[in-house]
Scaffold this active site. Structure first.
Site, PDB file in Angstrom:
ATOM      1  N   ALA A 230      32.807  -3.986   6.819  1.00  0.00           N
ATOM      2  CA  ALA A 230      32.929  -4.392   8.510  1.00  0.00           C
ATOM      3  C   ALA A 230      31.635  -3.580   9.119  1.00  0.00           C
ATOM      4  CB  ALA A 230      34.204  -3.475   8.767  1.00  0.00           C
TER       5      ALA A 230
ATOM      6  N   ALA B 108      36.618 -10.436  -3.240  1.00  0.00           N
ATOM      7  CA  ALA B 108      36.798 -11.981  -3.240  1.00  0.00           C
ATOM      8  C   ALA B 108      36.888 -12.231  -1.808  1.00  0.00           C
ATOM      9  CB  ALA B 108      38.177 -12.077  -3.777  1.00  0.00           C
TER      10      ALA B 108
ATOM     11  N   LYS C 226      33.713 -19.039  -6.074  1.00  0.00           N
ATOM     12  CA  LYS C 226      34.869 -18.982  -6.200  1.00  0.00           C
ATOM     13  C   LYS C 226      35.428 -20.262  -5.421  1.00  0.00           C
ATOM     14  CE  LYS C 226      38.985 -16.660  -4.179  1.00  0.00           C
ATOM     15  NZ  LYS C 226      39.113 -15.734  -3.325  1.00  0.00           N
TER      16      LYS C 226
ATOM     17  N   ILE D  12      37.984  -9.814   4.660  1.00  0.00           N
ATOM     18  CA  ILE D  12      36.479  -9.719   5.066  1.00  0.00           C
ATOM     19  C   ILE D  12      36.232 -10.824   6.092  1.00  0.00           C
ATOM     20  CG2 ILE D  12      34.094 -10.512   4.063  1.00  0.00           C
ATOM     21  CD1 ILE D  12      34.713  -8.837   1.634  1.00  0.00           C
TER      22      ILE D  12
HETATM   23  C1  LIG Z   1      43.175  -2.588  -2.766  1.00  0.00           C
HETATM   24  C2  LIG Z   1      42.219  -3.253  -1.732  1.00  0.00           C
HETATM   25  C3  LIG Z   1      41.578  -4.619  -2.123  1.00  0.00           C
HETATM   26  C4  LIG Z   1      40.878  -5.587  -1.378  1.00  0.00           C
HETATM   27  N1  LIG Z   1      40.437  -6.724  -1.499  1.00  0.00           N
HETATM   28  C5  LIG Z   1      39.733  -7.561  -0.827  1.00  0.00           C
HETATM   29  C6  LIG Z   1      39.382  -8.681  -1.144  1.00  0.00           C
HETATM   30  O1  LIG Z   1      39.163  -9.063  -2.282  1.00  0.00           O
HETATM   31  N2  LIG Z   1      38.766  -9.547  -0.325  1.00  0.00           N
HETATM   32  C7  LIG Z   1      38.656  -9.322   0.868  1.00  0.00           C
HETATM   33  O2  LIG Z   1      37.893  -9.935   1.753  1.00  0.00           O
HETATM   34  N3  LIG Z   1      39.100  -8.058   1.450  1.00  0.00           N
HETATM   35  C8  LIG Z   1      39.507  -7.068   0.599  1.00  0.00           C
HETATM   36  N4  LIG Z   1      39.908  -5.750   0.877  1.00  0.00           N
HETATM   37  C9  LIG Z   1      39.644  -5.410   2.183  1.00  0.00           C
HETATM   38  C10 LIG Z   1      38.009  -4.909   2.168  1.00  0.00           C
HETATM   39  O3  LIG Z   1      37.931  -3.812   1.284  1.00  0.00           O
HETATM   40  C11 LIG Z   1      37.840  -4.397   3.517  1.00  0.00           C
HETATM   41  O4  LIG Z   1      38.150  -5.212   4.586  1.00  0.00           O
HETATM   42  C12 LIG Z   1      36.223  -4.095   3.518  1.00  0.00           C
HETATM   43  O5  LIG Z   1      35.830  -3.288   2.664  1.00  0.00           O
HETATM   44  C13 LIG Z   1      36.017  -3.352   4.892  1.00  0.00           C
HETATM   45  O6  LIG Z   1      36.024  -1.998   4.876  1.00  0.00           O
HETATM   46  P1  LIG Z   1      35.835  -1.313   5.884  1.00  0.00           P
HETATM   47  O7  LIG Z   1      34.235  -1.370   6.342  1.00  0.00           O
HETATM   48  O8  LIG Z   1      36.579  -1.474   7.182  1.00  0.00           O
HETATM   49  O9  LIG Z   1      36.090   0.230   5.732  1.00  0.00           O
HETATM   50  P2  LIG Z   1      35.379   1.367   4.683  1.00  0.00           P
HETATM   51  O10 LIG Z   1      34.903   0.620   3.353  1.00  0.00           O
HETATM   52  O11 LIG Z   1      36.615   2.220   4.132  1.00  0.00           O
HETATM   53  O12 LIG Z   1      34.160   1.915   5.033  1.00  0.00           O
HETATM   54  C14 LIG Z   1      34.476   3.027   6.346  1.00  0.00           C
HETATM   55  C15 LIG Z   1      33.132   3.567   6.784  1.00  0.00           C
HETATM   56  O13 LIG Z   1      33.449   4.606   7.886  1.00  0.00           O
HETATM   57  C16 LIG Z   1      32.858   5.814   7.464  1.00  0.00           C
HETATM   58  N5  LIG Z   1      33.359   7.070   8.217  1.00  0.00           N
HETATM   59  C17 LIG Z   1      34.839   7.178   7.890  1.00  0.00           C
HETATM   60  N6  LIG Z   1      35.111   8.556   8.561  1.00  0.00           N
HETATM   61  C18 LIG Z   1      33.689   8.707   9.254  1.00  0.00           C
HETATM   62  C19 LIG Z   1      33.267  10.133   9.818  1.00  0.00           C
HETATM   63  N7  LIG Z   1      34.117  10.971  10.202  1.00  0.00           N
HETATM   64  N8  LIG Z   1      32.096  10.071  10.091  1.00  0.00           N
HETATM   65  C20 LIG Z   1      30.926   9.119   9.715  1.00  0.00           C
HETATM   66  N9  LIG Z   1      31.426   8.008   9.169  1.00  0.00           N
HETATM   67  C21 LIG Z   1      32.908   7.845   8.754  1.00  0.00           C
HETATM   68  C22 LIG Z   1      32.678   5.740   5.998  1.00  0.00           C
HETATM   69  O14 LIG Z   1      31.699   6.597   5.531  1.00  0.00           O
HETATM   70  C23 LIG Z   1      32.413   4.435   5.645  1.00  0.00           C
HETATM   71  O15 LIG Z   1      30.929   4.132   5.587  1.00  0.00           O
HETATM   72  C24 LIG Z   1      40.622  -4.975   0.209  1.00  0.00           C
HETATM   73  C25 LIG Z   1      41.263  -3.643   0.483  1.00  0.00           C
HETATM   74  C26 LIG Z   1      41.973  -3.000  -0.528  1.00  0.00           C
HETATM   75  C27 LIG Z   1      42.427  -1.714   0.267  1.00  0.00           C
END
Ligand SMILES: Cc1cc2nc3c(=O)[nH]c(=O)nc-3n(C[C@H](O)[C@H](O)[C@H](O)COP(=O)(O)OP(=O)(O)OC[C@H]3O[C@@H](n4cnc5c(N)ncnc54)[C@H](O)[C@@H]3O)c2cc1C
Length: 503
Positions: free
Chosen positions: A17, A51, A79, A349
């Protein structure tokens, strides 16, 4: 009228994200917006999310990314859809293939002609997926890029990617111009709010450094550091509809040939994904902790790998639902910080991508007028609810009664919109896409039919076509699709020829 443009944007989090937001916003705004992204190596990212759905290709177009180069860098594969196994009944399998199925005739959608043929031939007519080029390519494990099927009006192949989650974030980071996007490594320990209006003013890192900004994007993952931790925006829990609340994930060695589709196989208290990458398979078991222990879930996952596990399985806990306000004051939450509905249709995503588009089109100045945030939150809710309904359909429309979990799913109360949609289809074969909702009529059609919901009737105008013409119309489409698929190489061969990553 005085304008107070946002000049300093702070992104919290460097997962998919965070880096997607940095790359797209930097491209959209150029040097007028100074972006700083804070991420913590100590905390890391969620490490799953491999995915995708076809809309992800728009990102490449917008950022000017060469698709093959990107696939090489993220060790990606192509895919064409998702195979659902054992969802309706054990032993049953269907595809949700991307792209169109068949062709409409005049104002009458294709499914009505297919239903007429299906009902006339009492279930021995070619199945729905005989009219989908994506589905036929899946069945033959082939892949090709094709805009149109020959010179016919049939649309060609629509595809997405399987990609390594960690590498994709790094790839997006590499597309950011360091003059516009500054990366800060550090852990945020405090969020400071402005006394007069509760807007976020600055963030404090463990090192003592203060990072201030005009607008903040919370991509901190499930914890929602800013949107919830500081702004208490609230979370709407959807477990009554989507009961799974845990996942255990592990990578495995890739032994079988690479499939051009994701597999989602139902298990006793949830389901398991298998995502083929060039160097490994991604696997995970999504389950409901009320019906299965973590140890049982892990054992099930490991028992169903098709290659040796490459690491220790990792547990992830979640609550399905959405943030009540994804945009609150001068903060927008993206990704897991804004909500999560489990990965059954690989939507998360994409929802980051569409939220960034929404933010760009409603981008505020430093006042952050409430009309803009209200509209943003209204559109976000519509998107979440329509995806939720689509996911609920997979669970609710099961015929399985073999475990307490599936008996529970059969009793889930359908959200009102979904109940109406299912009943309309059951009675008339009609499906309508509402507004901007993500899934098209064809997506709904495949899951409705795949889950065993058979319409009692079809559109009366489908009977206007003489039977011989109907046979010709359907037969020609099947032939054109088969001929086109025969020209495609195997998926493995396609990857080798276009985007194989270095060993
Ligand atoms: C089991 C599972 C399967 C999934 N499969 C899919 C899929 O197949 N297809 C799909 O589209 N989506 C999928 N998703 C969703 C997808 O993984 C997420 O939408 C995507 O990875 C985005 O994650 P994010 O960046 O929001 O969070 P994260 O990857 O958790 O990133 C969070 C970030 O915040 C930072 N952070 C947090 N707290 C602090 C702090 N206090 N100080 C500094 N930095 C901090 C961390 O270091 C990290 O960089 C899945 C999710 C799960 C749980």
């Amino acid at each position: 009228m005085q304008s107070h443009p946002i000049q300093r944007l702070v992104i919290v989090g460097g997962g998919t994200a965070g880096w997607m937001a940095a790359a797209l916003l930097a491209k959209a705004f150029g040097p007028t917006l100074a972006i700083r992204l804070i991420e913590s190596d100590e905390i890391g990212t969620v490490g799953v999310g491999e995915a995708t759905i076809p809309q992800i290709r728009h990102i490449n177009q917008f950022l000017g990314i060469d698709e093959d180069a990107m696939l090489r860098a993220v060790r990606g594969t192509l895919k064409l859809g998702i195979e659902f196994n054992d969802w309706r009944r054990i032993g049953d399998s269907y595809l949700h293939a991307f792209g169109d199925i068949g062709l409409p005739l005049g104002l009458v959608p294709f499914q009505h002609y297919w239903l007429r043929d299906w009902q006339r031939r009492e279930g021995v007519a070619p199945d729905l997926w005989s009219y989908s080029i994506n589905a036929q390519a899946c069945r033959q494990m082939r892949f090709g890029r094709m805009e149109r099927v020959g010179s016919s009006p049939l649309t060609g192949v629509r595809y997405a990617y399987h990609l390594d989650a960690g590498l994709y974030g790094q790839y997006l980071r590499g597309t950011c111009d360091p003059r516009h996007v500054q990366r800060i490594e550090g852990k945020i320990v405090d969020v400071r709010l402005r006394a007069e209006d509760g807007f976020i003013e600055s963030l404090q890192l463990a090192s003592g450094e203060i990072v201030d900004g005009d607008f903040f994007i919370d991509c901190s993952g499930f914890r929602g550091l800013l949107i919830e931790g500081a702004l208490n925006s609230g979370y709407e829990n959807w477990q009554q509809w989507l009961p799974c609340d845990r996942a255990v994930a592990v990578a495995s060695a890739r032994v079988a040939p690479m499939r051009p589709y994701t597999q989602a196989s139902a298990r006793a208290a949830g389901w398991q994904w298998r995502i083929p990458l060039q160097h490994r398979n991604g696997n995970g078991h999504v389950y409901c902790s009320e019906y299965l222990s973590d140890d049982e879930a892990t054992a099930t996952l490991l028992a169903h790998l098709d290659g040796e596990a490459l690491a220790e399985p990792r547990m992830i806990r979640f609550t399905t639902g959405m943030r009540r306000r994804s945009w609150n004051r001068n903060c927008v939450a993206l990704g897991l910080a804004s909500g999560f509905m489990e990965p059954l249709e690989s939507t998360s995503i994409h929802m980051i991508q569409s939220a960034i588009n929404r933010l760009i089109s409603l981008f505020p100045d430093r006042h952050c007028d409430s009309a803009l945030s209200d509209e943003y939150n209204r559109q976000t809710r519509l998107e979440y609810e329509s995806v939720r309904d689509f996911l609920v359909l997979h669970y609710r429309a099961t015929e399985r009664e073999d475990t307490p979990f599936w008996r529970h799913c059969r009793a889930i109360g359908m959200p009102e919109h979904l109940a109406r949609r299912v009943e309309l289809f059951r009675q008339s074969g009609q499906i309508f896409r509402h507004g901007e909702e993500l899934f098209t009529e064809v997506g709904w059609l495949q899951v409705l039919i795949g889950q065993g919901i058979e319409p009692q009737r079809y559109h009366p105008m489908a009977d206007a076509l003489p039977a011989a013409e109907l046979d010709g119309f359907l037969g020609n489409m099947r032939t054109l699709i088969q001929r086109a698929v025969q020209t495609f190489p195997g998926h493995e061969q396609f990857v080798a020829g276009h985007c194989r990553a270095e060993a």
